[in-house]
Design a protein around this motif. Structure first.
Motif, short mmCIF file in Angstrom:
data_model
loop_
_atom_site.label_atom_id
_atom_site.label_comp_id
_atom_site.label_asym_id
_atom_site.label_seq_id
_atom_site.Cartn_x
_atom_site.Cartn_y
_atom_site.Cartn_z
N GLU A 1 33.53 -3.85 14.68
CA GLU A 1 32.13 -3.32 14.75
C GLU A 1 31.71 -3.03 12.95
O GLU A 1 30.84 -3.03 12.79
N ARG B 1 28.57 -4.43 11.16
CA ARG B 1 27.30 -3.86 10.62
C ARG B 1 26.81 -4.08 9.14
O ARG B 1 25.58 -4.64 9.06
N PHE C 1 26.66 -8.85 21.73
CA PHE C 1 26.36 -8.88 20.23
C PHE C 1 25.13 -9.89 20.21
O PHE C 1 24.04 -9.51 19.51
#
Length: 2047
Positions: free
Chosen positions: A850, A854, A891
């Protein structure tokens, strides 16, 4: 929609529809009306005219959309032109009134626009009829324009164009007003308005003389202004206007001038000066320009320059090719002058200079390359050459001038450089295009092309030196024979002028360029050249430090040579690899410490040299890695790696070195970076893992460098965007014909296009597709580009934690910069990141956790909202890749949600476009959209966005995105199809045409919808039919759109529709649309047209072709195609388009389209196609240069032959003017295809008698054989052309013609063939190919034709044959001359190819000669039995064959040696790679060690026939080999076991004949086995057949047989190989040939066993017989070892063949339920032959076994033979036996009579087995599963008989077997079938006569009564049937035979039985005359028998006669009748010979 199809609008139906459907309904009605009106009768139209006009005019008021208003206007115009015209004025007034209306509301606008359009069309159609009203109309329209917005201005301009078109000269009063209005529109801010104004002015200039006379200057400056800030479409339209006006001005006729005194004709110079003003000064007036000069800025914007460039091209193209030929020198000097020193402003910066050079090159390419034929191009090349010489003189003067003014001179030199570059590039391109047809140009010493180019190599400017080198490269690619001499010349100069810096760089560029050309020359260069170049390079590198003045040049040159040498590929480079690696190792310091000391040591200059050297070395290694992948073994990679860490260390220190030594190092350090990045990107990342951190730091620094101001988005991003998305950016990134110059507008003002001088190393690389010269970018940009690629590679291999740091750093650096800098940095970083994602996806990596996602997402989202549309496209693509590498549905859904939220809230265009594209591309790499919820949301949002008429951009992007979603949703989208389709059609009907990009997106949506619907579109229900109508309607709207790219979309949509629902697409209108756009000036439209055509002709070529011709005939409107379809059909139009087209992809499509058409219709339209091909080939056939026919022929015929070849020069114009050589090659290939299609089409094409018959029956019939003269002529023209490719095609065509027509008989001269009359032509076509300067590939092909011609047997007269034979002899002499005499122009493998082609040709001739002789000797044995009448012809026949053999015989001694040498080479080359060390160091007889790889294919191509010929030669000599010492011929004795051990080689030095033979034996056998073991799947069947034939010939001779027989392992291996061949090759011919070889191997083994037995008997003659050892397989035990046993291998092979043909023989299969023991079956002819051959082999097997061995194989053999008999015993109608049955009976007989059956050791076993076999045969009669078998009884009876007669008595005399057999015969005797009875009697006769009584007596006893009984029965029935009468004869024969065998006491009884029978068959004299033939035969037969038996057994005879007076009377009358008939027969002929009748009387006198 069907209701819309009526003359009047169906208002009732119309009123029931909704708002949107109304628009569709109206459009459909108008479309229908447009087609209907012209075909409706005038009366009908007039009747309804009033109503119809009212309806149409009322529609004007209903705010119609653009397509609708155009149709209303067209229909009104058509209506008035057909019907009455009186009411037309009302309509015109009505329109004017609507235009005058004061209502300015947007809702009223469509009505006004419709009125304008309507006026335009009315005037266009009705023209002068409306003459008097036009001034008011024009005034009104112009007035309206003053306050019209852009749509209004657009429509008004187009309306005025139509008005002018219709009125012609009548509109003169308004010309000035219109001109004024159009002037203002030409510089309008709306691009669409500018285009429309240009079209209007183009129409105006047709009549408005002032435009190209008095106002010419202002028109020109107006156009220049219009180019400023223009779009591609504007440049096309305005350049067309400017070019046309100028061409009018130059060519205007004086006649028109006299009428108007003020018109002056301007000269060409003035016209070109005008254009030059625009090119050099742009749109500014004099004052502004002078102001700019004072400020010192370049005032010409690039778009003006590009526009003017296009205008130049239009200007020249309009004037045409012939004009250009006449005025080329003036044009050339003018154009080159644009970049000369007289206009320094154009070239004041390097960027400007590069742009200008591009423009100049483009003008020259487009005119010279596009308009001129080959001859004119050669003339143009000469002109350019003259220009180069002139310039050269100027430069020489300046250079040699040593006085003070030299300073001024050098500016001259630098300024002249651009002229040189342009001239050299064009010269290179010209020669490159001409190919080998340019040979005369280069041979012309007066022009001195090569000298000119080479002299320029020393020019002081580097760009000129590079251009000269590139020009040499083009010459080398075009004329491969020049590569080698040019290399020599350049290397020689390079070595001689080593101390001149210009010479060192210039000649090294030239050598590098020439080496780069080698990969395009299939014949290559001599291998030694590489060695020389490597030495020169090493020398330059070593001597670089000796002289500091030229250190840099020598270093650069040395590495450039090494790098370019790498492009020659692994085969060459491997020899220099160690030397190169050594150089590489030395160029970098070994340790970091050395690097440190180095850094502190040097100065600016030494660092320049060092960096140049290291960059060069990196480039050389990069080239090595990319071109020689095959050599990159782990070991080599390990040797490449050590310097890499040091290279990276140096990279990190470059900034500090740069600081220390100043700006001089800027470029070298950039180049170094660039090279290192490129190399690292190619090496496996694992190899430099340790340096990842350091490299990444450098890359990040490059992306964010502060001094890098160049925004490089236009070349970095497009490769990273998806191709589909680039369409959004308009024509900028699309391929166009003007791409070459348009590219510079794309790059932005501060970047020039690429150019060679930026990177000299690209001189040896291949130019990108569509470029004539490589265009490397400036160093600053190439570094970024390489960095982006390398980042992608490295970043996908670093740890995830490191990824996070780097990404955060990159994001921070974007934030820190501001303004334009920020965008540059952002572009670099996004490019790098996209490159990484692409790489990661391709190696299936994962992005990381993750935390990494980002920053990645932040980066992409930032770019998605950038102002740069390219960046948005790249970001959308990155988003799709991001979804792919994260591969997590949550996602992906999150990403979609972000875009949804943004789109709901955002109002700015940028975010809306970016995010809508993101939605469309998100699922691109995830295998499509899976969730309906997501789909519904997307569709909802995009619907809304696509209707946002305030922003066309948003609409475009939203619709594009929608099309992507339709594609990725697939079947899920079905629910949305209907609403989407409605939306698309509604937008098509309402969006203004000026927004072309929206229409293009709509087209993509429609295309996607059609694909989604797919085959469903064929459905007939109403829903589908409505969808289909909407699709067609959408296509129709797009077809009418003025934008060419929208039309292209329409065509591809119709293409899709035609694929799915062909019945519903109107083919004729589609084809007419394609014809109109065939020669459009838009590349993408032409591509769409051809893609569509290619699809259409695959299904319905004939229809397409007919529609095209029909369309052109009907077409009266303004369609004047460049190509005359009317005359040459669509096919001819495509051929001429192929000739003019420069785009490679398009050319490929044209070729495929033509090939499909040819396949479908060539046979039906034969004459048409042949004429087309002939026209193309003849259009430029230059017969003056062609070798005319050999005039040594003494006969009369020669003159006529000459005429055949020389072509009457037609006065009429040719449909094809000067086609290019490539087009002619294609035409020649078409001829070959036509011949092969005719071959499949029927025999009549190759049989002249049949063809003529059919032609008489139906004159439309057309057959190839009737066009033979044309075929020969075409082949001749092609084979004798200047172009080598065309010569090859011509020879290939000739070869095909000879092979196909060789056997076609000439009906008028029996015994001769039709080709005979063309021998002079064939000879003349072949002769030039054997000239010394001909390239080897042409000679090789010609050899093939020679051998085919000689072998075809067309020419029987030896003297005629000698001519062609002489050519082959000349080649043979060349071969004998050996390696020294070979030409040094090409690679050694080229001479290998030529030599092998010659040897193969001779081999073919020899094989044919031997076969002919063999056939004749067979024929001879037959002819001896024939009468003398045929002797004459026979003598002729033999003489020709003997003669052919005699012709070859003379050279056989030489040939055999050469053949054996070639075979030895081949054998060496086929060795596996691990034996490479054993190959001879210096190479073989015909190849050199270095060119092994290139030589291999040539050997593979020709070995088989050479092998066969060698085997035949050895057979003919019987393995007599000439002893090298004594010159005595030794016959090598077959080796017997007794002579085996004697040592034959008493002299070790000289090989004995025995050894020589053994070597040859192993060579031939080895080659055959190696090949047959695993023939590659692509190896030709001919090779396999030739190899098998060679083995057959080989085994015909005793000596090789004794070798194979004596070596059992060898035999077994050979059999195993043959077995595998049978398994893998289905061809019956190959299998038969294989079986023949197997038979011979078995025969060899038989001979061997026989010889052993014989010699054993001789040696042990005295000893007892019992002690003889057993010979043969199986020894004493009878065991056969698989793998070692010859017998086992043979059996395996036979079983394989038999089971393939008869699967029922396989016991495993028969047991399975699938195969029932079914009926016997008749095999195909080939199957029968195979089975028979296998049976012959089976029957021979026991003879090679020992007695015990024979016992073990016998059951198998018997099972198979009887199996074949049982499975194939089919009854044939005429009593024939099937071939397989005959073979199996023959085999059975062979087995049964084998000596093994009687040998004492095997006798008992054999007897038992044979009895079992007989039982099996007898069982065949028994019913299977209750069903009676349908076997042929005759076959089985014959089998039983064979058993009875061929075995020893103990087999068949067992009582039970005998009884069984007798029973079968009894059944047969009672058969109803006379055939069976007949055969049964014949067989019994042979049994009765068997000498062994134990065998025959039981049959006689059992069957005689029934035979006699049968005969007596038939006597009573008195049959007339001929078959039955024949049966009676056979029965009588059997009984008569019995009489002879019977013992004395029984004879009388038998005679007494037989005589009455015989006499009963006699006929008296009355009935004899009327009897049938067969009855008469029986009568004569019976009479003869009576005559024989009577005298022999007279006592019985007399008794019988006495007992029956009737019988006696019958006999006497029969004898009397017989005498009468003999008398009748003999009296006329033999009246003098009374002997015959008297003899009969004597015989019958025994009563």
């Amino acid at each position: 929609m069907e209701l819309a199809h009526s003359l009047l609008l169906n208002e009732e139906a119309y009123n029931q529809l909704g708002e949107f459907q109304k628009a569709e309904f109206i459009f459909e009605w108008l479309r229908f009306l447009e087609k209907l009106l012209p075909v409706t009768s005038r009366a009908d139209v007039r009747e309804k005219q009033k109503k119809l006009a009212e309806q149409l005019i009322s529609l004007l008021n209903s705010s119609p959309g653009p397509p609708t208003r155009r149709l209303i206007a067209k229909n009104l115009a058509i209506l008035y032109s057909i019907g009455d015209t009186f009411s037309v004025y009302q309509t015109v007034d009505k329109c004017n009134e609507l235009i005058r209306s004061k209502d300015d509301s947007p809702s009223y606008l469509p009505t006004k626009l419709a009125a304008v359009v309507c006026l335009g069309y009315l005037y266009k159609k009705l023209g002068r009829i409306l003459g008097n009203s036009f001034t008011d109309t024009v005034g009104n329209v112009l007035k309206a324009m003053k306050n019209a917005e852009s749509q209004g201005r657009y429509e008004i301009m187009l309306g005025l164009q139509n008005i002018l078109n219709g009125l012609g000269a009548a509109a003169t009063p308004c010309h000035r007003d219109i001109y004024k209005a159009a002037r203002s529109c030409l510089t309008d801010r709306s691009m669409a308005v500018r285009c429309a104004a240009a079209k209007c002015l183009l129409e105006l200039q047709k009549e408005a003389v002032f435009m190209w006379s008095t106002d010419l200057d202002s028109v020109a400056s107006l156009c220049f202004k219009s180019f400023d800030g223009s779009s591609y479409d504007v440049r096309i339209a305005v350049s067309k206007l400017l070019g046309t006006v100028l061409s009018r001005a130059v060519t205007c006729k004086q006649a028109t001038a006299s009428a108007r005194q003020n018109v002056r004709k301007i000269s060409l110079d003035e016209a070109m000066e005008l254009l030059a003003t625009g090119f050099l000064r742009g749109s500014s007036g004099f004052l502004r320009a002078s102001g700019d000069i004072l400020k010192g800025i370049s005032s010409v914007s690039r778009d003006i320059r590009v526009g003017v460039t296009q205008a130049y091209v239009v200007f020249v193209s309009t004037l045409g090719g012939q004009w250009l030929e006449r005025n080329f020198s003036a044009l050339l000097s003018h154009i080159l002058d644009l970049v000369s020193q007289s206009h320094p402003k154009a070239i004041q910066t390097q960027m400007d200079a590069i742009c200008c050079r591009r423009c100049i090159s483009f003008i020259l390419r487009a005119t010279v390359g596009g308009l001129l034929g080959e001859k004119a191009q050669i003339a143009a090349a000469k002109e350019i050459c003259q220009a180069i010489w002139k310039l050269k003189k100027v430069v020489d003067v300046v250079m040699s001038d040593g006085n003070l003014e030299t300073r001024i001179g050098t500016t001259d030199v630098t300024a002249s450089q651009h002229v040189f570059v342009c001239a050299l590039h064009e010269l290179g391109s010209l020669i490159h295009g001409l190919g080998t047809t340019a040979a005369p140009l280069l041979q012309d010493s007066s022009t001195g092309v090569l000298d000119a180019v080479i002299s320029v190599i020393l020019h002081p400017s580097i760009s000129v030196r590079l251009a000269a080198a590139w020009c040499l490269r083009c010459i080398a690619v075009a004329l491969p024979s020049y590569v080698s001499p040019l290399l020599d010349r350049c290397i020689e100069r390079l070595s001689a002028l080593k101390s001149s810096p210009e010479a060192v760089t210039g000649y090294s560029f030239a050598v590098a360029a020439l080496l780069g050309a080698v990969k395009h020359c299939p014949l290559g260069i001599p291998h030694g050249k590489g060695k020389v170049i490597m030495t020169v390079a090493e020398d330059l590198l070593c001597s670089a430090s000796q002289n500091s003045r030229i250190s840099i040049q020598r270093t650069q040159a040395g590495w450039l040579l090494v790098a370019s040498l790498m492009t020659l590929g692994p085969a060459v480079v491997q020899h220099y690899l160690p030397r190169m690696l050594l150089l590489w190792k030395c160029v970098f310091p070994l340790s970091p410490k050395d690097l440190e000391t180095e850094r502190s040591r040097g100065d600016s200059f030494t660092w320049q040299v060092t960096l140049e050297g290291r960059a060069g070395a990196l480039c050389a290694i990069k080239t090595f890695v990319s071109y020689c992948g095959g050599l990159l073994t782990d070991e080599v990679i390990q040797r490449l790696l050590p310097p890499i860490p040091c290279a990276v260390d140096l990279l990190t220190r470059l900034p500090s070195i740069h600081k220390m030594y100043g700006n001089a190092l800027k470029t070298p350090s950039m180049t170094y970076r660039h090279r290192l990045y490129e190399l690292l990107a190619l090496l496996p990342p694992k190899t430099y893992e340790g340096k990842f951190c350091a490299i990444l730091k450098e890359l990040v620094a490059d992306f964010t460098a502060t001094d890098n101001q160049m925004a490089a988005s236009t070349f970095l991003l497009p490769p990273l965007c998806h191709q589909d998305d680039l369409l959004l950016l308009g024509p900028f990134l699309q391929e166009t014909d003007h791409r070459f110059i348009e590219e510079q507008l794309l790059l932005g003002s501060n970047i020039a296009g690429g150019s060679l001088e930026y990177d000299p190393y690209s001189i040896y690389e291949k130019a990108a597709e569509g470029d004539s010269v490589p265009k490397p970018l400036p160093p600053a940009l190439s570094v970024i580009s390489a960095a982006v690629r390398l980042f992608g590679v490295i970043f996908s291999h670093v740890a995830e934690s490191q990824r996070l740091q780097v990404l955060e750093k990159l994001l921070a650096s974007i934030k820190q910069t501001k303004g334009a800098r920020q965008q540059t940095v952002q572009v670099n970083i996004v490019s790098a990141f996209s490159s990484f994602l692409k790489h990661l996806a391709s190696c299936k990596g994962n992005l990381g956790p993750e935390e990494v996602r980002r920053p990645a997402l932040t980066l992409v989202m930032g770019a998605l909202e950038s102002n740069n549309p390219l960046l948005r496209c790249a970001a959308a693509e990155s988003l799709a890749r991001l979804a792919q590498v994260v591969a997590d549905s949550a996602f992906t859904a999150g990403l979609a949600q972000v875009s949804f939220d943004k789109l709901k809230s955002a109002r700015d265009v940028v975010s809306r476009t970016g995010h809508s594209l993101a939605l469309g591309s998100l699922y691109r790499y995830l295998g499509g959209i899976g969730s309906t919820q997501h789909l519904n949301a997307c569709v909802g949002i995009l619907y809304t966005l696509s209707q946002d008429s305030t922003s066309p951009d948003v609409q475009t992007w939203a619709l594009h995105s929608l099309s992507l979603i339709i594609d990725s949703a697939g079947p899920l989208y079905h629910v949305h199809v209907e609403p989407t389709l409605s939306l698309v059609v509604m937008l098509l009907l309402t969006v203004p045409p000026a927004y072309a990009e929206v229409h293009q997106s709509l087209g993509r949506c429609l295309n996607a919808l059609i694909t989604t619907l797919g085959p469903e579109l064929q459905g007939s229900n109403t829903a589908v039919s409505a969808l289909r109508t909407s699709c067609l309607l959408g296509c129709a709207v797009m077809q009418d759109n003025p934008d060419c790219l929208v039309q292209a979309q329409a065509i591809s949509c119709l293409q899709q529709l035609h694929m799915f629902a062909p019945r519903h697409v109107n083919l004729s209108s589609l084809v007419s649309c394609l014809c109109v756009n065939l020669s459009s000036c838009y590349l993408l439209l032409r591509r769409a047209v051809l893609a569509c055509l290619r699809q259409l002709v695959q299904r319905e070529a004939a229809e397409v072709s007919e529609h095209a011709v029909a369309f052109v005939k009907d077409c009266r409107e303004d369609f004047t195609p460049d190509i005359n379809i009317r005359e040459v059909g669509l096919e001819g139009a495509l051929l001429s388009l192929l000739d003019k087209e420069l785009d490679q992809r398009l050319c490929q499509d044209i070729k495929e389209t033509l090939s499909h058409m040819l396949t479908s219709v060539a046979v039906e339209k034969l004459s048409f196609w042949l004429k087309l091909c002939k026209d193309v080939l003849a259009a430029s056939a230059d017969f003056t240069s062609v070798a005319s026919v050999d005039t040594t022929q003494e006969e009369e015929g020669t003159k006529e032959d000459d005429d055949v070849l020389t072509f009457e020069s037609d006065e009429r114009s040719h449909p094809f003017t000067n086609p290019k050589w490539s087009t002619r090659v294609f035409a020649a290939e078409c001829v070959c295809k036509i011949i092969s299609h005719c071959e499949n089409a029927g025999r009549a094409h190759f049989d002249i008698t049949l063809a003529q018959e059919r032609k008489q029956r139906d004159s439309r019939g057309d057959f190839l054989v009737l066009h033979l003269a044309d075929l020969i002529r075409m082949a001749f023209m092609a084979a004798t052309d200047h172009s080598d490719q065309l010569r090859l095609s011509g020879l290939q065509t000739l070869l095909v013609v000879v092979r196909r027509f060789a056997s076609v008989q000439e009906p008028e001269f029996p015994g001769h063939v039709i080709l005979e009359q063309y021998q002079a032509n064939v000879g003349a076509a072949l002769r030039p190919a054997f000239a010394p300067e001909t390239p080897p590939d042409v000679t090789a092909k010609a050899c093939q034709v020679c051998s085919a011609w000689i072998a075809s047997g067309v020419v029987s007269d030896l003297n005629d044959l000698r001519r062609v034979h002489q050519l082959l002899i000349s080649s043979l002499t060349k071969v004998q001359a050996g390696k020294e005499a070979q030409s040094q122009l090409y690679n050694e493998s080229a001479s290998t190819m030529e030599i092998l082609a010659v040897l193969k040709a001779w081999a073919e001739v020899y094989i044919v000669a031997v076969e002919k002789e063999k056939n004749q000797s067979d024929a001879h044995t037959q002819t001896l039995t024939i009468t003398n009448s045929t002797d004459e012809s026979y003598r002729d026949f033999t003489s020709s064959a003997d003669g052919l053999l005699d012709l070859v015989q003379a050279d056989l001694g030489t040939l055999s040696k050469l053949w054996l040498a070639a075979l030895q080479d081949f054998a060496l080359l086929t060795l596996p790679s691990e034996y490479a060390s054993q190959l001879p160091v210096e190479g073989g007889a015909f190849y050199t060690a270095e060119t092994i790889e290139n030589a291999r294919p040539h050997y593979h191509n020709s070995w088989a026939l050479i092998l066969y010929a060698t085997a035949l030669w050895l057979t003919s000599t019987g393995f007599l080999v000439v002893d090298p010492d004594e010159g005595v011929t030794n016959l090598s004795r077959p080796v017997t076991p007794t002579t085996m051990c004697q040592d034959s080689s008493s002299r070790a030095a000289v090989k004995s004949p025995e050894d020589v033979n053994t070597d040859i034996f192993h060579l031939i056998l080895g080659i055959s086995v190696e090949f047959l073991c695993s023939p590659r799947s692509d190896s030709a069947m001919e090779n396999i057949t030739a190899c098998l034939h060679a083995l057959q010939a080989f085994l015909d001779v005793p000596w090789p047989r004794s070798k194979i027989g004596g070596d059992q392992e060898l035999g077994v291996e050979l059999l195993n190989v043959l077995h595998r061949l049978i398994l893998t090759r289905e061809s019956p011919d190959i299998q038969l040939a294989t079986l023949e070889v197997v038979r011979q191997i078995l025969f060899a083994a038989q001979e061997h066993v026989r010889e052993k037995r014989r010699s054993a008997e001789v040696d042990d003659g005295a000893a007892e017989k019992e002690t003889l050892p057993e010979f043969g397989e199986g020894k004493d035990t009878g065991g056969l070892v698989p793998g070692k046993s010859l017998v086992f291998a043979t059996l395996e092979l036979c079983v394989c063949i038999l089971v393939r043909q008869l699967p029922q023989l396989n016991p495993k299969v028969t047991g399975s339920p699938a195969v029932k023991a079914g009926k016997p079956q008749l095999l195909s002819e080939s199957g029968s032959r195979l089975v028979s051959a296998a049976l012959v082999i089976l029957s021979d097997i026991p003879s090679v076994c020992s007695p015990e061995g024979s016992v073990s194989v016998l059951p198998t053999i018997l099972y198979l033979i009887i199996g074949v008999l049982r499975e194939t015993a089919v009854k044939l109608p005429d009593g024939q036996l099937p071939l397989t049955v005959a073979a199996s009976l023959q085999a059975l007989k062979g087995i049964l009579s084998s000596p093994m059956a009687r040998a004492e050791k095997s006798r008992t076993a054999w007897t038992e087995l044979l009895r079992s076999a007989l039982v099996t045969v007898l069982d065949c009669w028994d019913p299977v599963d209750g069903a009676q078998q349908e076997l042929d009884e005759v076959s089985l009876l014959t089998a039983i008989t064979v058993f009875i007669l061929s075995t020893s008595p103990e087999v068949t005399t067992i009582e039970c077997l005998q009884k069984h057999c007798i029973e079968k015969f009894k059944i047969a005797l009672d058969s109803k079938d006379p055939e069976v009875q007949l055969k049964c009697y014949q067989l019994l006769l042979s049994i009765f006569q068997y000498p062994n009584r134990a065998v025959s007596y039981p049959y006689i006893h059992s069957l005689t009564p029934s035979i006699v009984g049968k005969l007596q029965e038939t006597e009573k029935t008195k049959s007339e049937n001929s078959a039955e009468l024949q049966v009676i004869q056979e029965g009588i024969k059997a009984v008569a035979a019995l009489i002879a065998i019977a013992e004395e006491e029984h004879r009388a009884y038998l005679v007494a039985c037989l005589l009455p029978l015989l006499i009963s068959f006699l006929l008296d004299e009355n009935s004899l005359g009327s009897a049938t033939n067969s009855a008469r035969n029986l009568h004569e037969f019976a009479l003869q028998n009576v005559m024989q038996i009577g005298p022999q057994y007279s006592s019985v005879f007399k008794k019988v006669m006495a007992s029956s007076p009737t019988m006696k009377a019958r006999l006497e009358s029969a004898v009397k009748g017989n005498q009468e008939s003999i008398k009748v027969k003999t009296t006329p002929k033999h009246a003098k010979n009374p002997g015959k009748s008297s003899s009969i009387q004597l015989k019958t006198n025994f009563f």
